[in-house]
Enzyme design. Structure first.
Site, PDB file in Angstrom:
ATOM      1  N   ARG A 171       0.826  -1.207   0.000  1.00  0.00           N
ATOM      2  CA  ARG A 171       0.000   0.000   0.000  1.00  0.00           C
ATOM      3  C   ARG A 171       0.867   1.268   0.000  1.00  0.00           C
ATOM      4  O   ARG A 171       0.420   2.322  -0.407  1.00  0.00           O
ATOM      5  CB  ARG A 171      -0.891   0.024   1.261  1.00  0.00           C
ATOM      6  N   ARG A 175       9.791   5.592  -3.197  1.00  0.00           N
ATOM      7  CA  ARG A 175      10.167   6.505  -4.286  1.00  0.00           C
ATOM      8  C   ARG A 175      11.636   6.892  -4.196  1.00  0.00           C
ATOM      9  O   ARG A 175      12.129   7.144  -3.105  1.00  0.00           O
ATOM     10  CB  ARG A 175       9.377   7.814  -4.180  1.00  0.00           C
ATOM     11  N   ARG A 248      -8.948  -6.093  13.524  1.00  0.00           N
ATOM     12  CA  ARG A 248      -8.191  -5.282  14.471  1.00  0.00           C
ATOM     13  C   ARG A 248      -9.049  -4.092  14.863  1.00  0.00           C
ATOM     14  O   ARG A 248      -9.799  -3.541  14.062  1.00  0.00           O
ATOM     15  CB  ARG A 248      -6.885  -4.776  13.848  1.00  0.00           C
ATOM     16  N   ARG A 279       0.198   5.647  16.574  1.00  0.00           N
ATOM     17  CA  ARG A 279       0.235   6.985  15.954  1.00  0.00           C
ATOM     18  C   ARG A 279      -0.260   8.032  16.927  1.00  0.00           C
ATOM     19  O   ARG A 279      -1.054   7.724  17.825  1.00  0.00           O
ATOM     20  CB  ARG A 279      -0.725   7.068  14.761  1.00  0.00           C
ATOM     21  N   GLU A 299      -3.385   6.430  19.157  1.00  0.00           N
ATOM     22  CA  GLU A 299      -4.078   5.216  18.700  1.00  0.00           C
ATOM     23  C   GLU A 299      -3.374   3.975  19.243  1.00  0.00           C
ATOM     24  O   GLU A 299      -2.186   3.776  18.994  1.00  0.00           O
ATOM     25  CB  GLU A 299      -4.077   5.154  17.162  1.00  0.00           C
ATOM     26  N   TYR A 347     -10.071  -4.832   2.996  1.00  0.00           N
ATOM     27  CA  TYR A 347      -9.304  -3.673   3.460  1.00  0.00           C
ATOM     28  C   TYR A 347      -9.502  -2.533   2.436  1.00  0.00           C
ATOM     29  O   TYR A 347      -8.570  -2.109   1.780  1.00  0.00           O
ATOM     30  CB  TYR A 347      -7.849  -4.112   3.539  1.00  0.00           C
ATOM     31  N   ASP A 349     -10.215   1.171   0.956  1.00  0.00           N
ATOM     32  CA  ASP A 349     -10.137   2.607   1.238  1.00  0.00           C
ATOM     33  C   ASP A 349     -11.480   3.241   0.879  1.00  0.00           C
ATOM     34  O   ASP A 349     -12.322   2.614   0.231  1.00  0.00           O
ATOM     35  CB  ASP A 349      -9.014   3.245   0.415  1.00  0.00           C
TER      36      ASP A 349
HETATM   37  P1  FAD Z   1     -18.309   1.774   8.094  1.00  0.00           P
HETATM   38  O1  FAD Z   1     -17.836   3.160   8.042  1.00  0.00           O
HETATM   39  O2  FAD Z   1     -17.762   0.859   9.144  1.00  0.00           O
HETATM   40  O3  FAD Z   1     -19.903   1.796   8.203  1.00  0.00           O
HETATM   41  C1  FAD Z   1     -20.673   0.682   8.597  1.00  0.00           C
HETATM   42  C2  FAD Z   1     -21.769   1.194   9.500  1.00  0.00           C
HETATM   43  O4  FAD Z   1     -22.677   0.132   9.788  1.00  0.00           O
HETATM   44  C3  FAD Z   1     -21.235   1.676  10.861  1.00  0.00           C
HETATM   45  O5  FAD Z   1     -21.660   3.003  11.091  1.00  0.00           O
HETATM   46  C4  FAD Z   1     -21.833   0.691  11.854  1.00  0.00           C
HETATM   47  O6  FAD Z   1     -22.141   1.282  13.097  1.00  0.00           O
HETATM   48  C5  FAD Z   1     -23.098   0.246  11.128  1.00  0.00           C
HETATM   49  N1  FAD Z   1     -23.583  -1.061  11.553  1.00  0.00           N
HETATM   50  C6  FAD Z   1     -22.863  -2.195  11.707  1.00  0.00           C
HETATM   51  N2  FAD Z   1     -23.655  -3.194  12.137  1.00  0.00           N
HETATM   52  C7  FAD Z   1     -24.909  -2.678  12.261  1.00  0.00           C
HETATM   53  C8  FAD Z   1     -26.144  -3.209  12.684  1.00  0.00           C
HETATM   54  N3  FAD Z   1     -26.271  -4.486  13.078  1.00  0.00           N
HETATM   55  N4  FAD Z   1     -27.227  -2.404  12.693  1.00  0.00           N
HETATM   56  C9  FAD Z   1     -27.133  -1.093  12.319  1.00  0.00           C
HETATM   57  N5  FAD Z   1     -25.964  -0.535  11.911  1.00  0.00           N
HETATM   58  C10 FAD Z   1     -24.866  -1.321  11.880  1.00  0.00           C
HETATM   59  N6  FAD Z   1      -9.716   5.096   3.937  1.00  0.00           N
HETATM   60  C11 FAD Z   1      -9.164   6.030   3.142  1.00  0.00           C
HETATM   61  O7  FAD Z   1      -9.484   6.102   1.948  1.00  0.00           O
HETATM   62  N7  FAD Z   1      -8.242   6.917   3.645  1.00  0.00           N
HETATM   63  C12 FAD Z   1      -7.838   6.906   4.942  1.00  0.00           C
HETATM   64  O8  FAD Z   1      -7.017   7.728   5.365  1.00  0.00           O
HETATM   65  C13 FAD Z   1      -8.411   5.915   5.807  1.00  0.00           C
HETATM   66  N8  FAD Z   1      -8.042   5.853   7.090  1.00  0.00           N
HETATM   67  C14 FAD Z   1      -8.602   4.911   7.902  1.00  0.00           C
HETATM   68  C15 FAD Z   1      -8.212   4.876   9.230  1.00  0.00           C
HETATM   69  C16 FAD Z   1      -8.769   3.950  10.087  1.00  0.00           C
HETATM   70  C17 FAD Z   1      -8.350   3.909  11.533  1.00  0.00           C
HETATM   71  C18 FAD Z   1      -9.731   3.020   9.588  1.00  0.00           C
HETATM   72  C19 FAD Z   1     -10.327   1.986  10.507  1.00  0.00           C
HETATM   73  C20 FAD Z   1     -10.123   3.049   8.260  1.00  0.00           C
HETATM   74  C21 FAD Z   1      -9.559   3.999   7.399  1.00  0.00           C
HETATM   75  N9  FAD Z   1      -9.961   4.086   6.069  1.00  0.00           N
HETATM   76  C22 FAD Z   1      -9.381   5.017   5.251  1.00  0.00           C
HETATM   77  C23 FAD Z   1     -11.014   3.196   5.511  1.00  0.00           C
HETATM   78  C24 FAD Z   1     -12.419   3.794   5.655  1.00  0.00           C
HETATM   79  O9  FAD Z   1     -12.718   3.993   7.014  1.00  0.00           O
HETATM   80  C25 FAD Z   1     -13.404   2.823   5.037  1.00  0.00           C
HETATM   81  O10 FAD Z   1     -13.085   2.566   3.691  1.00  0.00           O
HETATM   82  C26 FAD Z   1     -14.856   3.302   5.073  1.00  0.00           C
HETATM   83  O11 FAD Z   1     -15.163   4.032   6.217  1.00  0.00           O
HETATM   84  C27 FAD Z   1     -15.767   2.090   5.017  1.00  0.00           C
HETATM   85  O12 FAD Z   1     -17.114   2.482   4.919  1.00  0.00           O
HETATM   86  P2  FAD Z   1     -18.232   1.419   5.185  1.00  0.00           P
HETATM   87  O13 FAD Z   1     -19.532   2.089   4.952  1.00  0.00           O
HETATM   88  O14 FAD Z   1     -17.938   0.168   4.463  1.00  0.00           O
HETATM   89  O15 FAD Z   1     -18.069   0.993   6.726  1.00  0.00           O
HETATM   90  N1  UDP Z   2       3.454   0.723   7.898  1.00  0.00           N
HETATM   91  C1  UDP Z   2       4.665   0.632   8.559  1.00  0.00           C
HETATM   92  N2  UDP Z   2       5.209   1.765   9.090  1.00  0.00           N
HETATM   93  C2  UDP Z   2       4.615   2.954   8.990  1.00  0.00           C
HETATM   94  C3  UDP Z   2       3.385   3.055   8.307  1.00  0.00           C
HETATM   95  C4  UDP Z   2       2.818   1.909   7.768  1.00  0.00           C
HETATM   96  O1  UDP Z   2       5.199  -0.452   8.688  1.00  0.00           O
HETATM   97  O2  UDP Z   2       5.148   3.948   9.516  1.00  0.00           O
HETATM   98  C5  UDP Z   2       2.863  -0.531   7.350  1.00  0.00           C
HETATM   99  C6  UDP Z   2       1.882  -1.183   8.325  1.00  0.00           C
HETATM  100  O3  UDP Z   2       2.006  -2.580   8.193  1.00  0.00           O
HETATM  101  C7  UDP Z   2       0.545  -0.738   7.802  1.00  0.00           C
HETATM  102  C8  UDP Z   2       0.808  -0.736   6.296  1.00  0.00           C
HETATM  103  O4  UDP Z   2       2.145  -0.259   6.179  1.00  0.00           O
HETATM  104  O5  UDP Z   2      -0.470  -1.637   8.147  1.00  0.00           O
HETATM  105  C9  UDP Z   2      -0.140   0.130   5.504  1.00  0.00           C
HETATM  106  O6  UDP Z   2      -0.074   1.453   6.002  1.00  0.00           O
HETATM  107  P1  UDP Z   2      -1.259   2.454   5.879  1.00  0.00           P
HETATM  108  O7  UDP Z   2      -0.801   3.781   6.331  1.00  0.00           O
HETATM  109  O8  UDP Z   2      -1.835   2.310   4.532  1.00  0.00           O
HETATM  110  O9  UDP Z   2      -2.271   1.858   6.958  1.00  0.00           O
HETATM  111  P2  UDP Z   2      -3.762   2.317   7.312  1.00  0.00           P
HETATM  112  O10 UDP Z   2      -4.068   3.581   6.565  1.00  0.00           O
HETATM  113  O11 UDP Z   2      -4.598   1.188   6.857  1.00  0.00           O
HETATM  114  O12 UDP Z   2      -3.730   2.484   8.788  1.00  0.00           O
END
Ligand code: FAD
Ligand code: UDP
Length: 370
Positions: A171, A175, A248, A279, A299, A347, A349
Site C-alpha cells: 500500500r 520513491r 483489528r 500513531r 491510537e 481492506y 479505502d
Molecule cells: P463503516 O464506516 O464501518 O460503516 C458501517 C456502519 O454500519 C457503521 O456506522 C456501523 O455502526 C453500522 N452497523 C454495523 N452493524 C450494524 C447493525 N447491526 N445495525 C445497524 N448498523 C450497523 N480510507 C481512506 O481512503 N483513507 C484513509 O485515510 C483511511 N483511514 C482509515 C483509518 C482507520 C483507523 C480506519 C479503521 C479506516 C480507514 N480508512 C481510510 C477506511 C475507511 O474507514 C473505510 O473505507 C470506510 O469508512 C468504510 O465504509 P463502510 O460504509 O464500508 O463501513
Molecule cells: N506501515 C509501517 N510503518 C509505517 C506506516 C505503515 O510499517 O510507519 C505498514 C503497516 O504494516 C501498515 C501498512 O504499512 O499496516 C499500511 O499502512 P497504511 O498507512 O496504509 O495503513 P492504514 O491507513 O490502513 O492504517
C-alpha cells in the site's frame, strides 16, 4: 413492506447506495446502530477543530468518477498527507523516499540508495516474497524494515510480519525522489468542515434512524423492505456460525491541549516496539487550523473482541478462507446484499468503498429495468 430498500449502516457505503437508489426513485430507509451517521469517517467538532473520531481519514483516489462524486457533497481542501515516523526520538520522512534514505544512510543520490537496498535484499536471500517481512525487505532493505516497519506493523496487526500478507506493505509508495506525499493518487484532500457534513449532504432527504441495531430485531426490519443492504460485519450477520473472523480494533485516547501546536504535523507514526501506541494524530492540521488550542489522539491497536469496534479485517490466509464460507452463505440470502469494509471483509479505502456502492446501485437499477 413500506420501503424498497432497507440500508443497514450509515457509513460511506450505506450513504452512497441510499443516495443512488433514492435518486432512482426508490423508497429507502437507512438504519444505524451508533448515535450518529458517517460510520468510521465520522468527524465531530471540538474547540473549533474537526476531530476524526475513528482515526485519521485522508481522501485519495485516481478515479475521476469518484472524485467528481464526492465533490458533489463537499468542497475538498489541498491537504497532502506526509506523515513523520518517530523511532526512539529520531525522525524520518514517510513514505519511503529520498529524504528517508538520506536520514537513514546519509546517501544523497537515488543510485546510492538503490545500491544499498539491492545489497540488503541480496544478503537476506529473498527472491519471491511470501509474506510482509520478505516483501518489505525486498522493497526497502533490512534497515528500513527494522526501524520503520517491523515494530509498527507488529503493533498494528498484533502478529509477526512473517505471518502477514505481503499486500499490506505494498500500500505504501517507495520513491527514489524527494517527495513526501503518502499517496500516488491523482486526487487528494479533506472535505472542508468535516466528513460528517459530507455524509449528511449525501443523505439529504433520506429517512435515517439512529441507534437501531438491525441484528437485534432482524425479522421486523426484514419485513419493512423488499431488499436489504447490510454493511455490518458479515460473520455477525450469520451469528458467527463458522467461528468469528478476526478484525483489528483501535482504542483512541483523545486530549485537548492548551497549545496551538503540539507536533507540527497531522500524523506522527511511532515505529518502535516500545511506544505502546502506533500513531498520534493532531487533527487541526488536516484543515490548516489556526485555533489557539489543539486536539490530539493516540491510537492503541488491539484485537477486536466484544465491546471493541471491528475496524480492520485481517486478510490473512486463515481469515480469507473462513470469509469464503460466509460469502457462500451470503450469496444464498434471498433478499440481502452485502457491502462495505465489514460486509465484504475487505481492506477497502474510502474511494473503493464508494466505487463498490455505486456499482451495486447501478446493478440494482439495471436489473430493475430489464
Ligand atoms: P463503516 O464506516 O464501518 O460503516 C458501517 C456502519 O454500519 C457503521 O456506522 C456501523 O455502526 C453500522 N452497523 C454495523 N452493524 C450494524 C447493525 N447491526 N445495525 C445497524 N448498523 C450497523 N480510507 C481512506 O481512503 N483513507 C484513509 O485515510 C483511511 N483511514 C482509515 C483509518 C482507520 C483507523 C480506519 C479503521 C479506516 C480507514 N480508512 C481510510 C477506511 C475507511 O474507514 C473505510 O473505507 C470506510 O469508512 C468504510 O465504509 P463502510 O460504509 O464500508 O463501513
Ligand atoms: N506501515 C509501517 N510503518 C509505517 C506506516 C505503515 O510499517 O510507519 C505498514 C503497516 O504494516 C501498515 C501498512 O504499512 O499496516 C499500511 O499502512 P497504511 O498507512 O496504509 O495503513 P492504514 O491507513 O490502513 O492504517
Amino acid at each position: 413492506m413500506g420501503y424498497d430498500y432497507l440500508v443497514v449502516g450509515a457509513g460511506l457505503f450505506g450513504a452512497a447506495f441510499a443516495r443512488q437508489m433514492t435518486d432512482a426513485g426508490k423508497k429507502v430507509l437507512v438504519i444505524e446502530k451508533r448515535n450518529h451517521i458517517a460510520g468510521n469517517v465520522y468527524t465531530e467538532e471540538i474547540e473549533g477543530i474537526q476531530v476524526h473520531r475513528y482515526g485519521a481519514h485522508i481522501f485519495h483516489t485516481s478515479d475521476t468518477e469518484i472524485w467528481n462524486y464526492v465533490n458533489r457533497f463537499a468542497e475538498f481542501n489541498r491537504y497532502t498527507n506526509s506523515p513523520v515516523a518517530n523511532y526512539h526520538g529520531n525522525l524520518y520522512s514517510l513514505p519511503f523516499n529520498m529524504y528517508t534514505f538520506n536520514r537513514m544512510w546519509g546517501v544523497t543520490s537515488p543510485e546510492e540508495a538503490k545500491t544499498i537496498i539491492s545489497h540488503q535484499r541480496k544478503e537476506a536471500g529473498i527472491t519471491e516474497p511470501r509474506n510482509l517481512e520478505e516483501q518489505a525487505i525486498s522493497l526497502v532493505g533490512t534497515d528500513i524494515y527494522e526501524i520503520l516497519i517491523k515494530g509498527y506493523t507488529e503493533k498494528q496487526w498484533g502478529r509477526p510480519c512473517t505471518e502477514l500478507p505481503a499486500f499490506i506493505i505494498r500500500r505504501l509508495p517507495v520513491r527514489f525522489t524527494f517527495d513526501n506525499n503518502y499517496f500516488n493518487d491523482r486526487y487528494q484532500g479533506i472535505p472542508m468542515g468535516g466528513y460528517t457534513k459530507m455524509v449528511a449532504n449525501m443523505l439529504e432527504g433520506i429517512e435515517v434512524r439512529l441507534e437501531e441495531d438491525y441484528l437485534q430485531n432482524k425479522q421486523m426490519w426484514d419485513a419493512s423492505a423488499q431488499k436489504v443492504v447490510y454493511t455490518g460485519p458479515v460473520d455477525a450477520y450469520f451469528h458467527n456460525c463458522f467461528g468469528p473472523l478476526s478484525y483489528r480494533s483501535i482504542r483512541f485516547e483523545t486530549e485537548v491541549l492548551d497549545t496551538p501546536n503540539f507536533q507540527g504535523n497531522a500524523v506522527f507514526n511511532y515505529t518502535d516496539r516500545e511506544t505502546p501506541y502506533t500513531r498520534i494524530i493532531e487533527h487541526k492540521w488536516f484543515e490548516f487550523g489556526t485555533q489557539p488550542q489543539t486536539v490530539i489522539s493516540r491510537e492503541y491497536s488491539l484485537e477486536a473482541c466484544p465491546g471493541a469496534e471491528p475496524y480492520y479485517p485481517v486478510n490473512d490466509e486463515t481469515n480469507n478462507t473462513l470469509y469464503q464460507k460466509y460469502r457462500e452463505l451470503a450469496l444464498k440470502e434471498p433478499k440481502t446484499l452485502f457491502g462495505g469494509r465489514l460486509g465484504e471483509y475487505r481492506y477497502y479505502d474510502m474511494d473503493k468503498v464508494l466505487h463498490s456502492a455505486l456499482e451495486l446501485a447501478k446493478k440494482e437499477i439495471t436489473a430493475e429495468e430489464t
